[in-house]
Design a protein around this motif. Structure first.
Motif, short mmCIF file in Angstrom:
data_model
loop_
_atom_site.label_atom_id
_atom_site.label_comp_id
_atom_site.label_asym_id
_atom_site.label_seq_id
_atom_site.Cartn_x
_atom_site.Cartn_y
_atom_site.Cartn_z
N THR A 7 0.83 -1.21 0.00
CA THR A 7 0.00 0.00 0.00
C THR A 7 0.86 1.25 0.00
O THR A 7 0.60 2.20 -0.75
CB THR A 7 -0.95 0.00 1.22
N PHE A 8 1.91 1.25 0.81
CA PHE A 8 2.83 2.39 0.86
C PHE A 8 3.48 2.62 -0.50
O PHE A 8 3.56 3.75 -0.99
CB PHE A 8 3.89 2.18 1.94
N ALA A 9 3.94 1.54 -1.13
CA ALA A 9 4.58 1.66 -2.44
C ALA A 9 3.59 2.20 -3.48
O ALA A 9 3.95 3.08 -4.28
CB ALA A 9 5.11 0.29 -2.89
N LEU A 13 3.90 5.80 -5.54
CA LEU A 13 3.80 5.90 -7.00
C LEU A 13 2.69 6.88 -7.40
O LEU A 13 2.89 7.72 -8.28
CB LEU A 13 3.54 4.52 -7.62
N ALA A 14 1.54 6.76 -6.76
CA ALA A 14 0.40 7.62 -7.10
C ALA A 14 0.69 9.09 -6.82
O ALA A 14 0.13 9.96 -7.49
CB ALA A 14 -0.83 7.16 -6.32
N ASP A 15 1.55 9.38 -5.86
CA ASP A 15 1.88 10.76 -5.51
C ASP A 15 2.88 11.40 -6.47
O ASP A 15 3.09 12.61 -6.40
CB ASP A 15 2.44 10.83 -4.09
N ALA A 16 3.48 10.62 -7.34
CA ALA A 16 4.48 11.18 -8.26
C ALA A 16 3.80 12.13 -9.25
O ALA A 16 2.87 11.72 -9.95
CB ALA A 16 5.20 10.05 -9.01
N PRO A 17 4.24 13.38 -9.31
CA PRO A 17 3.57 14.36 -10.18
C PRO A 17 3.97 14.29 -11.65
O PRO A 17 3.27 14.82 -12.50
CB PRO A 17 4.00 15.70 -9.57
N ASP A 36 6.70 -7.09 -7.74
CA ASP A 36 5.30 -7.35 -7.41
C ASP A 36 4.41 -6.92 -8.57
O ASP A 36 4.51 -5.79 -9.05
CB ASP A 36 4.91 -6.60 -6.14
N GLU A 37 3.55 -7.83 -9.03
CA GLU A 37 2.73 -7.56 -10.21
C GLU A 37 1.81 -6.36 -10.02
O GLU A 37 1.66 -5.53 -10.92
CB GLU A 37 1.90 -8.81 -10.54
N VAL A 38 1.20 -6.22 -8.87
CA VAL A 38 0.28 -5.10 -8.61
C VAL A 38 1.03 -3.77 -8.66
O VAL A 38 0.58 -2.81 -9.30
CB VAL A 38 -0.43 -5.28 -7.25
N VAL A 39 2.18 -3.72 -8.01
CA VAL A 39 2.98 -2.48 -7.98
C VAL A 39 3.49 -2.15 -9.38
O VAL A 39 3.39 -1.01 -9.84
CB VAL A 39 4.15 -2.62 -6.97
N ARG A 40 4.00 -3.16 -10.06
CA ARG A 40 4.54 -2.94 -11.42
C ARG A 40 3.43 -2.49 -12.38
O ARG A 40 3.63 -1.58 -13.18
CB ARG A 40 5.20 -4.22 -11.93
N ASP A 41 2.26 -3.10 -12.29
CA ASP A 41 1.15 -2.72 -13.17
C ASP A 41 0.74 -1.27 -12.93
O ASP A 41 0.44 -0.54 -13.88
CB ASP A 41 -0.04 -3.65 -12.97
N MET A 42 0.72 -0.86 -11.67
CA MET A 42 0.35 0.52 -11.38
C MET A 42 1.40 1.48 -11.94
O MET A 42 1.06 2.51 -12.53
CB MET A 42 0.17 0.75 -9.90
N LYS A 43 2.66 1.15 -11.74
CA LYS A 43 3.74 2.00 -12.27
C LYS A 43 3.61 2.12 -13.79
O LYS A 43 3.69 3.22 -14.34
CB LYS A 43 5.10 1.41 -11.89
N ASP A 44 3.37 1.01 -14.46
CA ASP A 44 3.25 1.03 -15.92
C ASP A 44 2.05 1.86 -16.37
O ASP A 44 2.13 2.61 -17.35
CB ASP A 44 3.15 -0.39 -16.47
N LYS A 47 2.87 5.54 -15.82
CA LYS A 47 3.86 5.96 -16.82
C LYS A 47 3.18 6.20 -18.16
O LYS A 47 3.42 7.23 -18.81
CB LYS A 47 4.95 4.89 -16.95
N GLN A 48 2.32 5.28 -18.56
CA GLN A 48 1.63 5.41 -19.84
C GLN A 48 0.75 6.67 -19.85
O GLN A 48 0.74 7.43 -20.82
CB GLN A 48 0.79 4.16 -20.09
N LYS A 49 0.05 6.90 -18.76
CA LYS A 49 -0.81 8.08 -18.65
C LYS A 49 0.01 9.37 -18.72
O LYS A 49 -0.34 10.32 -19.42
CB LYS A 49 -1.59 8.03 -17.33
#
Length: 54
Positions: A7-9, A13-17, A36-44, A47-49
């Motif tokens: 959750t912290f990770a 990631l979500a806070d990155a402007p 971690d698949e969940v963390v990596r998917d969120m990062k991707d 990034k795409q957005k």
């Protein structure tokens, strides 16, 4: 890895402007969370957005 750690990770990631901040947050996460698949998917998704917006 713990649920609270994940959750912290995700929150970090979500806070990155922008892409540069996202890259910094990602590089500071441990390999365990980077794999971690969940963390990596969120990062991707973030990034795409961000790439579309720039």
């Amino acid at each position: 890895m713990t649920p609270n750690g994940r959750t912290f990770a995700l929150m970090r990631l979500a806070d990155a402007p922008d892409l540069e901040a996202l890259k910094t947050v990602w590089s500071n996460l441990s390999i365990e969370y980077q794999k971690d698949e969940v963390v990596r998917d969120m990062k991707d998704a973030l990034k795409q957005k961000m790439e579309k917006e720039s």
